[in-house]
Every structure is written in C-alpha cells, then in structure tokens.
Design a protein around this motif. Sequence first.
Motif, PDB file in Angstrom:
ATOM      1  N   LEU A 122     -19.621 -15.353-117.976  1.00  0.00           N
ATOM      2  CA  LEU A 122     -18.747 -14.183-117.931  1.00  0.00           C
ATOM      3  C   LEU A 122     -19.482 -13.066-117.204  1.00  0.00           C
ATOM      4  O   LEU A 122     -20.619 -12.729-117.580  1.00  0.00           O
ATOM      5  CB  LEU A 122     -18.372 -13.725-119.345  1.00  0.00           C
ATOM      6  CG  LEU A 122     -17.650 -14.746-120.227  1.00  0.00           C
ATOM      7  CD1 LEU A 122     -17.357 -14.140-121.596  1.00  0.00           C
ATOM      8  CD2 LEU A 122     -16.364 -15.234-119.568  1.00  0.00           C
ATOM      9  N   ILE A 123     -18.854 -12.497-116.181  1.00  0.00           N
ATOM     10  CA  ILE A 123     -19.484 -11.457-115.362  1.00  0.00           C
ATOM     11  C   ILE A 123     -18.635 -10.194-115.481  1.00  0.00           C
ATOM     12  O   ILE A 123     -17.441 -10.203-115.166  1.00  0.00           O
ATOM     13  CB  ILE A 123     -19.589 -11.904-113.893  1.00  0.00           C
ATOM     14  CG1 ILE A 123     -20.320 -13.253-113.799  1.00  0.00           C
ATOM     15  CG2 ILE A 123     -20.305 -10.843-113.064  1.00  0.00           C
ATOM     16  CD1 ILE A 123     -20.190 -13.935-112.457  1.00  0.00           C
ATOM     17  N   ALA A 124     -19.257  -9.118-115.959  1.00  0.00           N
ATOM     18  CA  ALA A 124     -18.518  -7.867-116.206  1.00  0.00           C
ATOM     19  C   ALA A 124     -19.057  -6.747-115.330  1.00  0.00           C
ATOM     20  O   ALA A 124     -20.272  -6.620-115.140  1.00  0.00           O
ATOM     21  CB  ALA A 124     -18.625  -7.479-117.675  1.00  0.00           C
ATOM     22  N   ASP A 125     -18.138  -5.942-114.806  1.00  0.00           N
ATOM     23  CA  ASP A 125     -18.485  -4.744-114.047  1.00  0.00           C
ATOM     24  C   ASP A 125     -18.443  -3.535-114.983  1.00  0.00           C
ATOM     25  O   ASP A 125     -17.738  -3.558-116.010  1.00  0.00           O
ATOM     26  CB  ASP A 125     -17.508  -4.542-112.892  1.00  0.00           C
ATOM     27  CG  ASP A 125     -17.551  -5.679-111.893  1.00  0.00           C
ATOM     28  OD1 ASP A 125     -18.659  -6.190-111.652  1.00  0.00           O
ATOM     29  OD2 ASP A 125     -16.477  -6.056-111.374  1.00  0.00           O
ATOM     30  N   PRO A 126     -19.154  -2.452-114.640  1.00  0.00           N
ATOM     31  CA  PRO A 126     -19.136  -1.250-115.483  1.00  0.00           C
ATOM     32  C   PRO A 126     -17.727  -0.691-115.619  1.00  0.00           C
ATOM     33  O   PRO A 126     -17.034  -0.461-114.617  1.00  0.00           O
ATOM     34  CB  PRO A 126     -20.046  -0.268-114.736  1.00  0.00           C
ATOM     35  CG  PRO A 126     -20.900  -1.120-113.861  1.00  0.00           C
ATOM     36  CD  PRO A 126     -20.051  -2.291-113.483  1.00  0.00           C
ATOM     37  N   PRO A 157     -24.096  -8.900-116.958  1.00  0.00           N
ATOM     38  CA  PRO A 157     -23.641  -7.599-116.433  1.00  0.00           C
ATOM     39  C   PRO A 157     -23.903  -7.539-114.930  1.00  0.00           C
ATOM     40  O   PRO A 157     -25.012  -7.833-114.476  1.00  0.00           O
ATOM     41  CB  PRO A 157     -24.508  -6.596-117.196  1.00  0.00           C
ATOM     42  CG  PRO A 157     -25.767  -7.338-117.517  1.00  0.00           C
ATOM     43  CD  PRO A 157     -25.390  -8.789-117.654  1.00  0.00           C
ATOM     44  N   SER A 158     -22.881  -7.193-114.154  1.00  0.00           N
ATOM     45  CA  SER A 158     -23.083  -7.149-112.695  1.00  0.00           C
ATOM     46  C   SER A 158     -24.022  -6.023-112.299  1.00  0.00           C
ATOM     47  O   SER A 158     -24.683  -6.094-111.260  1.00  0.00           O
ATOM     48  CB  SER A 158     -21.735  -7.000-111.980  1.00  0.00           C
ATOM     49  OG  SER A 158     -21.142  -5.747-112.307  1.00  0.00           O
ATOM     50  N   GLU A 159     -24.067  -4.972-113.124  1.00  0.00           N
ATOM     51  CA  GLU A 159     -24.956  -3.834-112.897  1.00  0.00           C
ATOM     52  C   GLU A 159     -25.494  -3.374-114.247  1.00  0.00           C
ATOM     53  O   GLU A 159     -24.891  -3.650-115.292  1.00  0.00           O
ATOM     54  CB  GLU A 159     -24.189  -2.682-112.232  1.00  0.00           C
ATOM     55  CG  GLU A 159     -23.619  -3.009-110.859  1.00  0.00           C
ATOM     56  CD  GLU A 159     -22.825  -1.850-110.288  1.00  0.00           C
ATOM     57  OE1 GLU A 159     -23.034  -0.705-110.770  1.00  0.00           O
ATOM     58  OE2 GLU A 159     -21.993  -2.087-109.398  1.00  0.00           O
ATOM     59  N   PRO A 160     -26.625  -2.650-114.265  1.00  0.00           N
ATOM     60  CA  PRO A 160     -27.181  -2.175-115.541  1.00  0.00           C
ATOM     61  C   PRO A 160     -26.190  -1.377-116.368  1.00  0.00           C
ATOM     62  O   PRO A 160     -26.222  -1.441-117.610  1.00  0.00           O
ATOM     63  CB  PRO A 160     -28.379  -1.314-115.105  1.00  0.00           C
ATOM     64  CG  PRO A 160     -28.808  -1.923-113.800  1.00  0.00           C
ATOM     65  CD  PRO A 160     -27.537  -2.358-113.129  1.00  0.00           C
ATOM     66  N   ASP A 161     -25.268  -0.626-115.714  1.00  0.00           N
ATOM     67  CA  ASP A 161     -24.313   0.192-116.462  1.00  0.00           C
ATOM     68  C   ASP A 161     -23.306  -0.652-117.242  1.00  0.00           C
ATOM     69  O   ASP A 161     -22.591  -0.114-118.098  1.00  0.00           O
ATOM     70  CB  ASP A 161     -23.555   1.118-115.509  1.00  0.00           C
ATOM     71  CG  ASP A 161     -24.446   2.233-114.965  1.00  0.00           C
ATOM     72  OD1 ASP A 161     -25.548   2.423-115.519  1.00  0.00           O
ATOM     73  OD2 ASP A 161     -24.033   2.897-113.999  1.00  0.00           O
TER      74      ASP A 161
END
Length: 418
Positions: free
Chosen positions: A382-386, A334-338
């Motif tokens: 795999l990198i995901a944004d909120p 996850p790119s950010e905690p959200d």
Amino acid sequence: MTETAFQAPKGVPDYLPPESAQFVTVRDGLLAAARRAGYGDVELPIFEDTALFARGVGESTDVVSKEMYTFADRGDRSVTLRPEGTAGVIRAVIQHRLDRGALPVKLCYSGPFFRYERPQAGRYRQLQQVGVEAIGVDDPALDAEVIAVADAGFRSLGLDGFRLELTSLGDDTCRPQYRELLQDYLFRLDLDEETRRRAEINPLRVLDDKRPHVREMTADAPVMLDHLSDSAKAHFETVQTHLQALGVPFVINPRMVRGLDYYTKTTFEFVHDGLGAQSGIGGGGRYDGLMRRLGGHDVSGIGFGLGVDRTVLALRAEGKTAGHTSSCDVYCIPSEPDAKVDIAVLAAELRRAGVRVDVAYGDRSLKAALKSADRTGASIALIADPGGTAVKVKSLTNGDQTEVAREGVVAEVVSRLG
C-alpha cells in the motif's frame, strides 16, 4: 566472529524468522488438537525440587542418573531444570487439590525441557515439547483418546510418514512375576557389570539397550505382552478396539520400553524413520501409582510428550512446511516523509481487522521500500501520499496496481486476502 562473541549453549537450538514460523505452527497445532478434546492449559515452573524427579521419574533411569541439570540455589536447596513434564503436572495437581474435583483432570502444556545429552540432530539439551495429562480415571477409552489426540495433532500439520507403536507394560498383579522371570533370563547372560546392575534395579531397561551385542543376547527374552494379567490384557484389548474404531492405525511392539520408570499398562511411541537414529517424535503411556508415590491420592493417569523440534525435522524430511513463511501480508509505504502519520493510522486499522502488516521505516526511496516488501513475503503493498484521498494498492505477485479510496482500503485488502 571475534573471540568474545557469545554463542548459544551447545545443544540449544535457536529458531529465527522465517524458520521460526514453522516451529510456532507445529507447537500451536499440537496444542490445538489437545484443546479441542477438552484439555485446559497449565503453565509450570522451569525448575522443581530435585527429589520430585528422582522419586517420580525413577532413580534407575538415565534421565535421573545421568542427564538432569541439577544445582544448589542460593538457599542451598537442590533444584533441577525439568527433564520432563508429567512429574511437575502431578505435583501441581496434588498441591492445588485438583484431584478432589471432577475427574479426569485434563491438562495440556508446552515449553522447554532440559537433559544433558550428547547433542545431535533431533536430540538437544534444551528440547521443546507439547504434553497432555489425563488424571483420575482408569478407562481404556481415555487411553485411546489421548493417543488419538496426538495422532490428530501430527496429521493436522500434514505429517503422515509416521507410525504408532503400541504395547502394554502390565499392572501390579503381573509385573512382579514378569520382573522375576526376566531377571532369571538376564542373569544367565554374560552381561557387563553396568548392565547387570541395571538388570537388578530395573530389568526392563536392559531390553531398551541399543548396543547390537546386547540386543542380540536379549533377542529371545520374555516380553511383558506374553505375561499380562487378565485385567491388563482386557484393558489393552479394549484400547486397541477403540483405536481401530477411531481410525488410528498402530502396530504392536512387544519390546517397547520407554525411558521413564512410571509407565504401566498402555504405552506408546510415535516413530518417524525419516529422522534416522533419533526416530521418536513423541510418546507416552499410563502411569498408575505415580500420584501415590508423589504424595497424592492413589488415582491413575495417562499422558504424552510430543517433540516440537523433532516434528519440525520430520516435516522437513517429508519435504513439507507448516505455517507462514512470510512475516506479513501487507507492506505499507509512505511515498514521502509527510505521509508517515497516514500510513501508521492505515496500518493500525488493518491490524485491528486481523491483517498482518509491516511498515517501511527510515525514509527509504520507493524502489528500496518495494524491495523490502518483497523480502517480507507480503502479497500486497500500500503506497500513500501525504493527505491523499486514495491509496495505491499494488499486487506484489503480478505487479498490478490500482487506486482505492482511502475509506475503502481496509475492505479491499481483506477481500483480496480472503
């Protein structure tokens, strides 16, 4: 290491990632070869009544007389951690009346076995084995099948530096005469008291003595192969014919003696010289009469036990590995905690598709997460944004990165992994 830190018992190996993957692959590969030949899985108790092994394995064997882990339980019953698998399987077949149905009964199993021995490379106090038993039919073609299953199991793992040694230990019509002949020979030798006592109980065990001076004294001892009955000789020749037709190479070893008393007729061992003194990686044979001795019908059986630990060592001796060295194929970040919920859902979808997936936890930076991905051996990150509609798909082998629509990620990953 503090004085109070616990360690594994002496002679009991730990298998930890990533090396444990090879152990699992070897065990499963050997079992798979048996299952392909129609052997059904059986799970057995780790401990049994001590008398089962004393009667089944043989009072004169080193296994029973020196190596068993035996203790009294809280009901003051003598129980023993299983030192081998055949006696337990025979007990289960008799108890559950499997021998009264379709024959042969074909069973396979795996797990730990226990012998109190001096620990060394390839010889452990908790040893891991895969075994098969085919019970109820005295057919040399079945002997050949059992041996071929073991051979196929080893070769399926990429192991090829072993040899199959084969002999016959005769039957009830020729063993008594041979026993008398061998004892006459042995009692003329200058044997120490313990070896002479062994010659009285089971003279074949003397031929298995590894001490150089005993081997020199017994070099010209009569061997069973020269004194087989007509039926035992025909049985052994038929086994060889089948093995040759199946393309299973073997050599005849007339002095082979297995460490258990119940073997008759076909007896075999797989040997790998890359392991040094502990060169045996598996073996077995026919055990006519064992069912009767343990209270069942007088039907025959044949089986083997293959050492998982020793097969792992044999692969290493050949410079080979088996199984995944990585713990996962895909690492989700996850790119950010959200974005954690989105990543968790994506990981679950990939796992349902059969992909091995791990996830970055702990609110680490992207750089730290990618380092963790490298350590797992994953090939894709795999990198995901909120709330994003696309996911970054990054190759961890060449660094290439592309964006893929969220709904197409699973198909893209499966395609890349083949």
